[in-house]
Design an enzyme around this catalytic site. Structure first.
Site: not given
Length: 136
Positions: A92, A99, A101
C-alpha cells in the site's frame, strides 16, 4: 533524490505545516488528511522503506511518532490514534520515502477497513514463528 516529494519538503522547497523537527525526523500535517490533526513523521534522509532503515533512524522515527501521537491525542481530544506505515506497492505504499501516518480516530469513523480475522492453529503459528526467528 531530487524528485522525491518528501525530500523536497525536507529541503524547504515546498510549504508544510511543520509540527516538529529534530536531527533525523520531520513531522508535519498531511495535506490530504483523514481528520484534522492527521500528521506524518518522516525520516530526513531519503530512505525508501522500512527495510532500509538503520537502527539510529528507526529509533528516531519511532520516538518522534510516539511524541506526535501523544500530541495528537492531547490537541484533538480524539478517541484513539492509528499509526499506519506501508512498504512497497503490494503493502500500500504510494510515496517511496519512509513515513508513518499518525491518524486521530473517533468512535464510529470507519476510516480504515481491517483484514478479516482468522484463527490459525497453534502448530501453524509456531511454524511461522520459527521461520521468522530464522530470518532474523
Amino acid at each position: 533524490m531530487d524528485d522525491c516529494i518528501f525530500c523536497r519538503l525536507v529541503r524547504g522547497e515546498l510549504p508544510i505545516s511543520k509540527i516538529a523537527e529534530d536531527e533525523h525526523t520531520l513531522s508535519f500535517l498531511n495535506i490530504v488528511a483523514a481528520h484534522p490533526g492527521h500528521g506524518l513523521v518522516i525520516v530526513k534522509p531519503h530512505v525508501e522503506n522500512i527495510y532500509s532503515l538503520d537502527d539510529t533512524l528507526a529509533a528516531a522515527v519511532f520516538q518522534a511518532t510516539t511524541r506526535l501521537a501523544k500530541a495528537v491525542k492531547a490537541a484533538t481530544g480524539c478517541d484513539g490514534v492509528t499509526l499506519f506505515q506501508a512498504n512497497e506497492v503490494a503493502g500500500g505504499q504510494t510515496v517511496f520515502h519512509f513515513h508513518i501516518h499518525v491518524l486521530p480516530r473517533y468512535k464510529g469513523d470507519e476510516l480504515l477497513p481491517f483484514w478479516p480475522a482468522t484463527a490459525p492453529t497453534r502448530e501453524a503459528l509456531d511454524e511461522m514463528a520459527a521461520r521468522l526467528q530464522r530470518a532474523l
